[in-house]
Design an enzyme around this catalytic site. Structure first.
Site, PDB file in Angstrom:
ATOM      1  N   ARG A 183      40.785 -32.734  70.318  1.00  0.00           N
ATOM      2  CA  ARG A 183      41.802 -32.119  68.868  1.00  0.00           C
ATOM      3  C   ARG A 183      41.308 -30.873  68.969  1.00  0.00           C
ATOM      4  O   ARG A 183      42.240 -29.828  69.185  1.00  0.00           O
ATOM      5  CB  ARG A 183      41.164 -32.225  67.628  1.00  0.00           C
ATOM      6  CG  ARG A 183      40.026 -31.603  66.577  1.00  0.00           C
ATOM      7  CD  ARG A 183      39.223 -32.674  65.877  1.00  0.00           C
ATOM      8  NE  ARG A 183      38.519 -33.943  67.027  1.00  0.00           N
ATOM      9  CZ  ARG A 183      39.335 -35.083  67.305  1.00  0.00           C
ATOM     10  NH1 ARG A 183      40.248 -35.767  66.341  1.00  0.00           N
ATOM     11  NH2 ARG A 183      38.604 -36.376  67.907  1.00  0.00           N
ATOM     12  N   THR A 184      39.756 -30.433  69.528  1.00  0.00           N
ATOM     13  CA  THR A 184      39.573 -28.360  69.937  1.00  0.00           C
ATOM     14  C   THR A 184      40.181 -28.020  70.692  1.00  0.00           C
ATOM     15  O   THR A 184      40.821 -26.988  71.681  1.00  0.00           O
ATOM     16  CB  THR A 184      38.207 -28.247  69.959  1.00  0.00           C
ATOM     17  OG1 THR A 184      37.093 -28.834  68.565  1.00  0.00           O
ATOM     18  CG2 THR A 184      37.663 -26.888  70.557  1.00  0.00           C
ATOM     19  N   LYS A 196      29.080 -27.430  91.938  1.00  0.00           N
ATOM     20  CA  LYS A 196      27.901 -27.529  93.536  1.00  0.00           C
ATOM     21  C   LYS A 196      27.688 -26.423  93.616  1.00  0.00           C
ATOM     22  O   LYS A 196      27.124 -25.823  94.757  1.00  0.00           O
ATOM     23  CB  LYS A 196      29.877 -27.153  94.480  1.00  0.00           C
ATOM     24  CG  LYS A 196      31.133 -28.175  94.338  1.00  0.00           C
ATOM     25  CD  LYS A 196      32.580 -27.358  95.131  1.00  0.00           C
ATOM     26  CE  LYS A 196      33.131 -28.400  95.010  1.00  0.00           C
ATOM     27  NZ  LYS A 196      34.280 -27.702  95.807  1.00  0.00           N
ATOM     28  N   ARG A 232      34.255 -24.452  75.803  1.00  0.00           N
ATOM     29  CA  ARG A 232      33.119 -24.991  75.726  1.00  0.00           C
ATOM     30  C   ARG A 232      32.140 -26.340  76.709  1.00  0.00           C
ATOM     31  O   ARG A 232      32.402 -26.332  77.336  1.00  0.00           O
ATOM     32  CB  ARG A 232      33.755 -26.738  74.572  1.00  0.00           C
ATOM     33  CG  ARG A 232      32.956 -27.616  74.574  1.00  0.00           C
ATOM     34  CD  ARG A 232      33.414 -28.788  74.102  1.00  0.00           C
ATOM     35  NE  ARG A 232      33.327 -28.267  72.506  1.00  0.00           N
ATOM     36  CZ  ARG A 232      33.961 -28.995  71.604  1.00  0.00           C
ATOM     37  NH1 ARG A 232      34.403 -30.304  71.927  1.00  0.00           N
ATOM     38  NH2 ARG A 232      34.390 -28.784  70.262  1.00  0.00           N
ATOM     39  N   HIS A 284      30.189 -23.329  67.111  1.00  0.00           N
ATOM     40  CA  HIS A 284      31.190 -24.211  67.236  1.00  0.00           C
ATOM     41  C   HIS A 284      32.448 -22.542  66.032  1.00  0.00           C
ATOM     42  O   HIS A 284      32.582 -23.858  64.605  1.00  0.00           O
ATOM     43  CB  HIS A 284      31.411 -25.167  66.501  1.00  0.00           C
ATOM     44  CG  HIS A 284      32.509 -26.150  67.298  1.00  0.00           C
ATOM     45  ND1 HIS A 284      33.940 -25.266  67.335  1.00  0.00           N
ATOM     46  CD2 HIS A 284      33.182 -27.112  66.990  1.00  0.00           C
ATOM     47  CE1 HIS A 284      35.239 -25.492  67.497  1.00  0.00           C
ATOM     48  NE2 HIS A 284      34.881 -27.431  67.669  1.00  0.00           N
TER      49      HIS A 284
HETATM   50  C1  NCD Z   1      32.617 -31.310  66.681  1.00  0.00           C
HETATM   51  C2  NCD Z   1      32.447 -30.980  68.056  1.00  0.00           C
HETATM   52  O1  NCD Z   1      33.098 -30.679  69.279  1.00  0.00           O
HETATM   53  O2  NCD Z   1      31.032 -30.541  67.366  1.00  0.00           O
HETATM   54  N1  NCD Z   1      34.182 -31.931  66.571  1.00  0.00           N
HETATM   55  C3  NCD Z   1      34.570 -30.878  67.077  1.00  0.00           C
HETATM   56  O3  NCD Z   1      35.201 -30.243  67.933  1.00  0.00           O
HETATM   57  N2  NCD Z   1      36.067 -31.379  66.036  1.00  0.00           N
HETATM   58  C4  NCD Z   1      31.817 -32.420  65.661  1.00  0.00           C
HETATM   59  C5  NCD Z   1      31.489 -33.892  67.592  1.00  0.00           C
HETATM   60  O4  NCD Z   1      31.565 -33.831  68.140  1.00  0.00           O
HETATM   61  O5  NCD Z   1      31.365 -34.449  65.731  1.00  0.00           O
END
Ligand code: NCD
Length: 336
Positions: free
Chosen positions: A57-58, A86, A107, A135
């Site tokens: 989703r992110t 690499k 990320r 986050h």
């Molecule tokens: C979370 C994350 O990646 O920190 N997910 C997200 O971005 N909605 C939570 C998780 O992975 O548990």
């Protein structure tokens, strides 16, 4: 904060006015996110969407948010398919990708890596999760959701929230705690196994600001009298030995029966998702799927609004979004 050209790395950058401004712009994004209107304000712009850790989703919502503003998205999703394997440094990756993009969402599994990357980037970088650290866009969408669910028009002083599960490695609860701590009279009930408690430095900053922290490993008493309960997944990928995660999985679960007996009526139920729906975990049971207080899918919808607002503000087009707006002819009421 001056959003224009800024990296968005941590909630520590935000004050109450920044949050207010961001939420005002997010509200304005609604007709676009709901496909009633279409804008081409970011026509010609490219988002570098770099995900070196699993995400659904992110990653997709950052991409959708950018597309909905008329921009294009280029992304990499698999650390194994990237030149990082690499031996390429974050510095080099940042110099290269910032040459291709106008803004970057990133990320990465290592805490502090997005910060390091941003120092070499020539365009704004948004932290989409750096290891167990932070986050920020998730915390902002969570706070936006809490305000909407509780129908709080102005500042959200005086709320009570229970955070449940892996509070040690869960970056969403770290960022959300810092964000809620901008407000007054907040009560945090932190329900976790002793080994997975919220990091001491976060508990400390909350207490120093005069907000209240209650730490417990007793879910039933901890659930009482909250406005919101925020469940989290055991972050098994952060444990040195994944088998250790098995000890904690399934320890704290919310289902219809527990909700009815221990939560105040109308307690908002939240989770950043993904929820671990395997039988041995199941921290948030599907028997609550039809419950009106289950806000998890409203959270994900709100994520698009918040990410659109972050792009609009960091690229400085907040006053131009509506200039190029046209009505969408294929809009269908049924979707929303
Ligand atoms: C979370 C994350 O990646 O920190 N997910 C997200 O971005 N909605 C939570 C998780 O992975 O548990």
């Amino acid at each position: 904060m001056n959003f224009l050209g800024s990296h968005i790395l941590s909630i520590s950058q935000f004050d109450k006015n920044d949050v207010k401004e961001l939420f005002r712009v997010a509200d304005e994004m609604e007709p676009y996110a709901q496909r009633k209107m279409h804008t081409r304000v970011l026509d010609g712009a490219i988002l570098g969407n770099l995900f070196f850790e699993p995400s659904t989703r992110t990653r997709v919502s950052f991409g959708c948010a950018f597309n909905l503003l008329g921009g294009q998205v280029r992304e990499t999703t698999d650390i194994k398919a990237s030149a990082i394997t690499k031996g390429e440094s974050l510095y080099d990756t940042a110099r290269v990708i910032s040459g291709y993009s106008d803004v970057i969402a990133m990320r990465h599994p290592v805490a502090g890596s997005v910060d390091e990357f941003s120092r070499a980037s020539r365009v704004p970088v948004i932290n989409a999760g750096d290891g167990p650290s932070e986050h920020p866009s998730q915390a902002l969408l969570d706070l936006y959701t809490i305000k909407k669910e509780l129908r709080i028009a102005d500042e959200l002083n005086g709320i009570r929230i229970a955070m449940v599960g892996d509070l040690k490695y869960g970056r969403t609860v770290h960022s959300l705690s810092k964000l809620l701590n901008l407000y007054d009279n907040i009560t945090f009930t932190l329900i976790s196994p002793a080994e997975l408690k919220m990091p001491e430095e976060i508990v400390e900053i909350i207490r120093q600001r005069g907000n209240t922290v209650i730490e417990t490993d007793d879910m039933e008493s901890g659930l009482k009298d909250n406005d919101t309960v925020y469940l989290t997944r055991i972050q098994e990928e952060r444990f040195e030995d994944r088998k250790e995660a098995d000890i904690y999985r399934g320890r704290f679960r919310l289902n219809q029966a527990i909700y009815t007996s221990h939560c105040k009526p109308n307690t908002v139920i939240m989770h950043p998702l993904p929820r671990d729906s395997r039988a041995e975990a199941n921290e948030l049971d599907i028997d609550l799927n039809q419950h009106p207080s289950l806000a998890i899918f409203r959270q994900t919808d709100n994520g698009v609004l918040i990410r659109m607002a972050l792009f609009v503000l960091t690229l400085g087009v907040q006053d131009m979004v509506h200039d190029s707006a046209v009505e969408v002819k294929w809009y269908t009421e049924k979707r929303f």
